[in-house]
Design an enzyme around this catalytic site. Structure first.
Site, PDB file in Angstrom:
ATOM      1  N   GLY A 185      12.181 -12.671  26.181  1.00 18.60           N
ATOM      2  CA  GLY A 185      13.220 -13.429  27.013  1.00 18.60           C
ATOM      3  C   GLY A 185      12.743 -14.077  28.384  1.00 18.60           C
ATOM      4  O   GLY A 185      11.451 -14.404  28.365  1.00 18.60           O
ATOM      5  N   SER A 186      13.232 -14.110  29.219  1.00 20.38           N
ATOM      6  CA  SER A 186      12.866 -14.892  30.575  1.00 20.38           C
ATOM      7  C   SER A 186      11.871 -14.002  31.392  1.00 20.38           C
ATOM      8  O   SER A 186      11.039 -14.883  32.123  1.00 20.38           O
ATOM      9  CB  SER A 186      14.006 -14.918  31.679  1.00 20.38           C
ATOM     10  OG  SER A 186      15.132 -15.526  31.111  1.00 20.38           O
TER      11      SER A 186
END
Lengths: 466, 485
Positions: free
Chosen positions: B216-217
């Site tokens: 993810g981020s």
């Protein structure tokens, strides 16, 4: 003892009786066994075992009584036979007692401690030895019972057929209140008496009145027939009872005695051919034998598939783990073999806990017993004594070889007990009787020639002085 | 009759000789082979005949041995706080072998290692009872406890490292299991193990090392590092060339941001602060697959890590342009273990130097003599000190005023990055909440953490790295910082 006699030219030499040597050696054998107990107790519980005194005294008593009996009734007997048997019996007791201490065994449902019973059986065995020495003043008396022996042996061999099989072999008879008896162990001695008696009478006929056929001497049927029949009959019975070890033993004993009686090498050839044919024949129809052979060829291949293989593999691993010096008594895991660890497989415990060194010592002790037996045969003055002695010691040697070779994977396992060492009443009693007979023969053989009666005519040699 | 008798005597001698030769053969020649046989139960009996050495955390053993009566195996392994330490120790069962440290350090723990040869020989003479040696770990009991407590009954994992040495400080995975329940070899033990194996929540999976998640981020810090290292951008406060909306290459799809955040031409600092997908997606595309792979590789991606317990390889694959762009924001085929993301955070916190993660500080002989001490070792230098400090500034902004405010600690500089990784077909499944962070004091950074929470029970809207994972990371960092005081 006698005798520096008078003036006859033939003076009897006072042969040493060696009884004191025997006493020292028996004491030594007892001491070793007591040390073995102490060792087991210290290894397992960290203290001297409570039973050590009992077993030690019991064994000392057995050895002492046997020694006194020999001293009294067979003063010229071989001094090694009794101590060797005592040593093996004592060592066996210690090892059986050690296996009794195994937690693995104690947790199995039908566990019964075997050591105290074994001591009782040993006592019965020594009693039998004393009776043999007491009753059998001269081994040649047995000659009279040649044919009775034959009948008795066959009877003993047939008997177990009417009792249920135990662990695949019909070799036990069960007497309520007394326990189980393995008549084959006794039949071994009795049939040796028959072979010796018969062969002594017929040996000339067997050796000389024969036809040559393809380089082999074939005796006349009327000479060989009866003994061949008895022998074949007993082998057949044993095969049907799947007592393979004993059939091998009987066969070997027969060949040995026949060879000694006739002095014809052809018997060995003949015997080997027959045993080969017999073995192949039995192996083709007997699944029990096939399993044993499979287990022998590669025990680890049958792991988890064949109980016989697994047992064999476990036995080999027990020997392997002992290594050169062994784990020490009480510190091995030979009880992993499970069932029969204290009877057929007792040697695996020797191998694991006493190591290669202990195994060699024990095997040499057995070798010595055989050697003293053969020496007795050599020394015996009568052909019956010679035949009986070689028959008994030969069968002892073959039994040791078959059992030890079996558990070590040298030959297929056939299932017999290690004489004296293994737990088993019949075995220990019969083997004490066997030792008793050998002691009797050796006593007769080594007894000095009786001193000639003093001649009343003899006068003092006159000394002429110048 | 004496001649055949003598021959029989020789024959008997040959029989005995054959037995003697045979016993020599099996007890001397074949002894080793028989002793090593797979079916030989003595090997196991001997193995459990002595007290096993312990695995030590903060000077206290987290393992023990108890004597058992129910089998021929004398000693059985027990664990203190088994579920908490299981991801570190692994298990050691009489019936089911062992895993992880219990397995890798078995030689020391059983006392059979060649390294202990001298020690063993010595105790043979002194008659001392044989016992195993100890394994001293790098773990921090307080941090581990904070991680385990923080995860609670949520599914997830925490990995914490000392950035300056690579020492693993915490390694938690939930749901966990108690290795003690199947340490023996009874039916009860095998039932307990079977139950664990059948559990659909996979309690025996070590999520911190053996499970890879879409990062993810949190992966954006890797993308930012790659941009700085490759000179795509040099000033973290300068505007980037980032149109909004941005169309994925070779595609008609527009890359979306979460909510309407100011991402058009945002500077690196602002883009990370708001977690702009468009900025980092385009950045990854501008750098290209090869450079991204190279940068990820420097952080430890694409190969297994041995701590010495093996951690699965995190992946940044060779891929096409749109996938590479998506991978730049951690949403495509790239996957990372929690340990890997902790390594990323620690390399940045340690001014660009990535240290080899390890968890065995010392091996001790049974008499407590130290026979091995780990020397810290640099694995790679993913970015220059200068660039590392730039990324630090960006991550600190995230915690100060961005999505990671939940990780703030009073009086301590904290840098972090949140992540909410979508997964499942068309993002159908509930996303994973990520948080990576580090704390920094005057003497450098003592701790970097990666937290992932894969909580299927939480309300979908509540799942965010900042909300779910950051508080756990904070408590772990706090625990380490408190311990340093």
């Amino acid at each position: 003892m006698s005798v520096v006699t008078n003036t006859t030219t033939i003076g009897a030499i006072d042969a040493p009786s060696r009884r004191n040597t025997e006493l020292v050696l028996v004491a030594f054998a007892v001491l070793i066994s007591v040390f073995a107990y102490a060792n087991v107790g210290l290894a397992i519980n960290g203290e001297l075992p409570a039973g050590m005194l009992g077993y030690g005294l019991g064994l000392a008593l057995l050895g002492g009584v046997a020694h006194l009996a020999v001293r009294r009734f067979a003063p010229y007997a071989d001094p090694l036979l009794l101590p060797l048997a005592t040593l093996l019996n004592g060592l066996g007791l210690a090892i059986i007692w050690r296996l009794d201490q195994s937690e693995r065994f104690q947790q199995t449902p039908n566990f019964v401690a075997a050591a105290s019973k074994q001591l009782l059986f040993s006592a019965a065995g020594v009693a039998l030895l004393v009776i043999v020495l007491l009753v059998l003043k001269d081994h040649r008396i047995l000659q009279r019972y040649t044919y009775i022996s034959m009948l008795a042996a066959l009877f003993l061999l047939i008997l177990p057929m009417f009792f249920p099989a135990v662990n695949g072999a019909k070799i036990w008879i069960k007497i309520p209140g007394v326990g189980t008896i393995q008549p084959g162990e006794f039949a071994k001695i009795i049939i040796a008496v028959f072979f010796a008696g018969y062969l002594m009478v017929k040996r000339d006929a067997l050796a000389l009145a024969s036809r040559r056929f393809m380089g082999l001497y074939l005796p006349r049927g009327r000479d060989l027939g009866p003994i061949l029949m008895v022998w074949a009959f007993s082998i057949l019975i044993l095969v049907f009872e799947t007592d393979l070890g004993s059939s091998l033993l009987f066969f070997g004993m027969f060949i040995v005695m026949l060879y000694v009686a006739t002095e014809r090498t052809s018997w060995i050839v003949f015997g080997l051919l027959m045993s080969g044919a017999g073995a192949v024949g039995v192996a083709t129809f007997e699944p029990h034998v096939q399993q044993r052979v499979t287990a022998w060829l590669d025990p680890f291949a049958g792991w988890g598939k064949l109980a016989a293989s697994e047992q064999m593999a476990k036995s080999l691993m027990a020997f392997g783990s002992g290594g050169t010096l062994g784990t020490g008594l009480g510190q091995g895991n030979s009880d992993l073999i499970g069932f029969a660890a204290n009877s057929d497989f007792i040697l695996a415990t020797v191998g694991e806990e006493l190591g290669l060194a202990g195994m060699m010592a024990v095997l040499l002790v057995y070798g010595l017993v055989v050697e003293r037996g053969v020496r007795t045969a050599l020394a015996a003055r009568d052909p019956f004594g010679k035949l009986l002695a070689i028959g008994l010691s030969g069968s002892f040697a073959i039994q040791v070889f078959v059992v030890a070779g079996g558990v070590m994977g040298l030959i297929p396992l056939t299932g017999m007990t290690m004489p004296f060492l293994a737990a088993g009443g019949s075995s220990v009693i019969a083997n004490w009787a066997l030792i008793g007979i050998l002691i009797r023969i050796s006593d007769t053989a080594r007894r000095p020639a009786p001193a000639p009666a003093p001649s009343p005519d003899a006068e003092m040699t006159q000394v002429v002085r110048p | 009759m004496n001649k055949p008798l003598r021959r029989i005597a020789i024959f008997c001698g040959v029989l005995v000789l054959a037995l003697l030769v045979r016993t020599n053969y099996i007890q001397y020649v074949r002894a080793d082979e028989l002793n090593g046989n797979e079916h030989n139960r003595r090997v196991q009996i001997e193995r459990y005949a002595h007290e096993r050495g312990n695995i030590i955390v903060d000077g206290e053993p987290v393992t023990g041995s108890v004597e058992t009566k129910d089998s021929d195996f004398k000693y059985k392994r027990v664990w203190k706080d088994g579920p908490m330490w299981a991801p570190v120790t692994g298990y050691s069962s009489q019936a089911f072998d062992s895993t992880q440290l219990e397995n890798l350090e078995d030689g020391i723990l059983t006392g059979n290692s060649d390294q202990l040869f001298f020690d063993r020989t010595l105790s043979m003479f002194t008659g001392e009872k044989k016992t195993g040696g100890n394994i001293v770990t790098t773990l921090d009991a307080a941090a581990q406890k904070a991680a385990f407590k923080g995860l609670g009954d949520k599914k997830g994992a925490v990995a914490a490292l000392d950035p300056q040495t690579g020492a693993i400080l915490a390694l938690a995975s939930t749901p966990s299991y108690d290795p003690s329940v199947f340490a023996g070899n009874s039916l009860k033990d095998s039932d307990a193990r079977q139950k664990l194996l059948n559990d659909k929540d996979k309690p025996m999976l070590n999520r911190a090392l053996r499970e890879t998640y879409p990062p993810g981020s949190t992966f954006k810090v890797v993308t930012a590092s790659a941009a700085l290292e490759n000179g795509l951008y040099t000033d973290i406060d300068a505007k980037t060339d980032s149109p909004l909306p941005w169309r994925l290459p070779q595609s008609t799809n527009l890359l979306q941001n979460e909510g309407s955040i100011p991402c058009k031409d945002a500077s690196l600092r602002e883009a990370l602060r708001w977690s702009c997908n468009t900025v980092f997606g385009k950045m990854s595309h501008d750098l290209g697959n090869e450079k991204m792979m190279e940068q990820a590789g420097k952080f430890g991606f694409n190969k297994e890590v041995f701590t010495p317990v093996r951690a699965d390889a995190s992946i940044y694959p060779k891929d096409n342009q749109p996938q590479n762009a998506m991978a730049g924001i951690g949403q495509a085929s790239n996957r990372a273990t929690p340990l890997q993301m902790a390594m990323v955070a620690s390399a940045i916190a340690n001014d660009g130097k990535l240290m080899q993660p390890y968890m065995v500080a010392q091996r001790q002989a049974p008499n407590l003599d130290v026979i091995y001490t780990h020397e810290k070792e640099q694995l790679s230098q993913p970015l220059s000190a200068e660039n590392a400090q730039k990324v630090q500034q960006m991550m600190e902004t995230v915690v100060k005023t961005g999505t990671g405010t939940n990780a703030q600690i009073d009086g301590v500089t904290v840098g972090g990055k949140t992540g909410t990784a979508q997964h499942g077909l068309n993002n159908s499944e509930k996303p994973y909440a990520w948080f990576i962070s580090y704390a920094k004091t005057d003497s450098g950074s003592p701790v970097a953490v990666a937290v992932v929470v894969e909580d299927g029970n939480a309300n979908r809207d509540d799942i965010s790295g900042g909300g779910l994972a950051a508080p756990i990371a904070k408590s772990v960092m706090q625990a380490v910082l408190d311990g340093k005081k």
